[in-house]
Design a protein around this motif. Sequence first.
Motif, PDB file in Angstrom:
ATOM      1  N   THR A  27      63.903 103.020   3.105  1.00  0.00           N
ATOM      2  CA  THR A  27      63.153 102.029   3.825  1.00  0.00           C
ATOM      3  C   THR A  27      61.935 102.030   4.543  1.00  0.00           C
ATOM      4  O   THR A  27      60.370 101.483   4.577  1.00  0.00           O
ATOM      5  N   VAL A  61      60.007 104.464   5.283  1.00  0.00           N
ATOM      6  CA  VAL A  61      58.173 104.618   4.515  1.00  0.00           C
ATOM      7  C   VAL A  61      57.672 103.697   4.114  1.00  0.00           C
ATOM      8  O   VAL A  61      56.164 103.359   4.883  1.00  0.00           O
ATOM      9  N   GLY A  62      58.002 102.151   5.252  1.00  0.00           N
ATOM     10  CA  GLY A  62      57.189 101.840   5.399  1.00  0.00           C
ATOM     11  C   GLY A  62      56.298 101.352   7.325  1.00  0.00           C
ATOM     12  O   GLY A  62      54.784 101.599   7.525  1.00  0.00           O
ATOM     13  N   GLY A  83      55.313 101.966   0.305  1.00  0.00           N
ATOM     14  CA  GLY A  83      56.932 100.818   0.405  1.00  0.00           C
ATOM     15  C   GLY A  83      57.202 100.433  -0.840  1.00  0.00           C
ATOM     16  O   GLY A  83      58.375 100.616  -0.752  1.00  0.00           O
ATOM     17  N   LEU A  87      61.950  97.207   4.946  1.00  0.00           N
ATOM     18  CA  LEU A  87      60.162  97.562   5.182  1.00  0.00           C
ATOM     19  C   LEU A  87      59.557  96.735   5.721  1.00  0.00           C
ATOM     20  O   LEU A  87      58.034  97.410   6.580  1.00  0.00           O
TER      21      LEU A  87
END
Length: 196
Positions: free
Chosen positions: A22, A25-26, A34, A157
């Motif tokens: 997570t 992705v952020g 995200g 995130l």
Amino acid sequence: MSTFALAVFFLLISPGPGVLTTAGVGSGFGYRPGLRFVAGLFIGTNLVAFAVISGLAAVALSVPEVRVALVWASAAFFVWLAARIALSGARIGFIESASAPGFIGGLLLQFINPKAYAVNNLLFSGYAFWPESLAVEVVIKLLILNAIWIPVHLAWLGAGVALKRLDLSPGAQRAINLAMAFSLLAVVALAALSER
């Protein structure tokens, strides 16, 4: 009930494949991709919880060979992930991807995430607080779990997005990597001790 909530918080906040991905992705793609990934992760987490609650996971784990294989595979996965993070040098060692994994990526990650099964098994088989009705206890536990799960994952995130914006020194990045790797190895050690 408060002990259960504290256990949920500490189990979810610790680094594992879901929260590290997570944050990755952020860091790599920002909030919008995200959020799609976290939505998939959320559905996947609840599907794993229902597999544990229904006993489906227990049926699979009742076969000793399957259980031992899964314990070793999970431990190997955590050790591999910890080594990958610790040895990533002077850059934050989140899991990298060429493109944002999206909703389906988040959903599928939970099915292969050994921490998801271990956490749900621990939470739903222990921490009894409603002896009058198991069904009521399970519903309350699901509500508490999700009420904590959402902000924890949104915080990871946000941390990933924030880390991308920071210009951290190589030493600071190395320290973050080592702390994350140590946390994952602690999870492996605790799992090994619980199998004795």
